[in-house]
Design a protein around this motif. Structure first.
Motif, PDB file in Angstrom:
ATOM      1  N   GLU A  28      -5.842 -49.768  20.954  1.00 29.93           N
ATOM      2  CA  GLU A  28      -6.502 -48.354  21.587  1.00 29.93           C
ATOM      3  C   GLU A  28      -6.239 -48.827  22.997  1.00 29.93           C
ATOM      4  OE1 GLU A  28      -9.679 -46.664  18.354  1.00 29.93           O
ATOM      5  OE2 GLU A  28     -10.430 -48.185  19.825  1.00 29.93           O
ATOM      6  N   ILE A  54     -12.055 -39.876  22.908  1.00 35.13           N
ATOM      7  CA  ILE A  54     -11.006 -39.267  21.997  1.00 35.13           C
ATOM      8  C   ILE A  54     -10.608 -37.995  22.659  1.00 35.13           C
ATOM      9  CG2 ILE A  54     -10.224 -38.394  19.887  1.00 35.13           C
ATOM     10  CD1 ILE A  54     -11.967 -41.013  18.582  1.00 35.13           C
ATOM     11  N   GLY A  57      -8.554 -37.930  25.651  1.00 35.55           N
ATOM     12  CA  GLY A  57      -7.203 -38.367  25.459  1.00 35.55           C
ATOM     13  C   GLY A  57      -7.060 -39.647  25.063  1.00 35.55           C
ATOM     14  N   MET A  58      -7.856 -40.676  24.682  1.00 30.11           N
ATOM     15  CA  MET A  58      -7.607 -41.847  24.067  1.00 30.11           C
ATOM     16  C   MET A  58      -7.255 -41.787  22.552  1.00 30.11           C
ATOM     17  SD  MET A  58     -10.134 -45.289  23.325  1.00 30.11           S
ATOM     18  CE  MET A  58     -10.452 -44.522  21.597  1.00 30.11           C
ATOM     19  N   GLU A  59      -6.108 -42.431  22.358  1.00 26.28           N
ATOM     20  CA  GLU A  59      -5.570 -42.355  21.014  1.00 26.28           C
ATOM     21  C   GLU A  59      -6.203 -43.277  19.899  1.00 26.28           C
ATOM     22  OE1 GLU A  59      -1.237 -42.372  19.283  1.00 26.28           O
ATOM     23  OE2 GLU A  59      -1.203 -43.961  20.673  1.00 26.28           O
ATOM     24  N   PRO A  60      -6.934 -42.964  19.141  1.00 20.82           N
ATOM     25  CA  PRO A  60      -7.505 -43.992  18.038  1.00 20.82           C
ATOM     26  C   PRO A  60      -6.670 -44.843  17.688  1.00 20.82           C
ATOM     27  CG  PRO A  60      -8.140 -41.672  17.764  1.00 20.82           C
ATOM     28  CD  PRO A  60      -7.293 -41.539  18.491  1.00 20.82           C
ATOM     29  N   ALA A  63      -4.570 -43.557  14.741  1.00 22.67           N
ATOM     30  CA  ALA A  63      -3.452 -42.631  15.101  1.00 22.67           C
ATOM     31  C   ALA A  63      -2.302 -43.367  15.747  1.00 22.67           C
ATOM     32  CB  ALA A  63      -3.960 -41.765  15.964  1.00 22.67           C
ATOM     33  N   ALA A  64      -2.490 -44.437  16.574  1.00 20.00           N
ATOM     34  CA  ALA A  64      -1.576 -45.338  17.345  1.00 20.00           C
ATOM     35  C   ALA A  64      -0.628 -46.099  15.959  1.00 20.00           C
ATOM     36  CB  ALA A  64      -2.057 -46.398  18.161  1.00 20.00           C
ATOM     37  N   ARG A  67       1.379 -43.389  14.126  1.00 17.23           N
ATOM     38  CA  ARG A  67       2.649 -43.157  14.902  1.00 17.23           C
ATOM     39  C   ARG A  67       3.739 -43.974  14.778  1.00 17.23           C
ATOM     40  NH1 ARG A  67       3.403 -44.680  19.762  1.00 17.23           N
ATOM     41  NH2 ARG A  67       1.003 -45.108  20.545  1.00 17.23           N
TER      42      ARG A  67
END
Length: 89
Positions: A28, A54, A57-60, A63-64, A67
């Motif tokens: 993160e 979040i 716009g922070m990607e948890p 989720a990272a 991806r």
């Protein structure tokens, strides 16, 4: 809903039968923007803070990781292990 396929490496002698070569980071990243700094100054509680960053716009972490699973870089099992270790801290 979109679908995608997960793969599991079978490994070889070069990777010690792990199916992985090299390392990749799952992380993160939180930029200390003015709204983030203000929440810190205000003493915003952890749950409200996390929800807001979040939303900003922070990607948890999960989720990272997912991806990278979708990109074929790592596996669901590896991401689950990273995320479980993060939650235990």
């Amino acid at each position: 809903a979109a679908s995608w396929t997960c793969f599991q490496g079978i490994g070889c002698a070069k990777c010690a039968h792990t199916g992985f070569r090299g390392r990749t980071a799952v992380l993160e990243f939180l930029e200390a923007t003015p709204p983030v700094r203000q929440m810190i100054i205000d003493g915003t509680g952890a749950i409200a803070f996390r929800r807001k960053v979040i939303e900003l716009g922070m990607e948890p972490l999960i989720a990272a990781g997912l991806r990278k699973v979708k990109g074929g870089i790592t596996t669901v099992g590896e991401v689950a292990g990273v995320c479980a270790a993060e939650e235990a801290q």
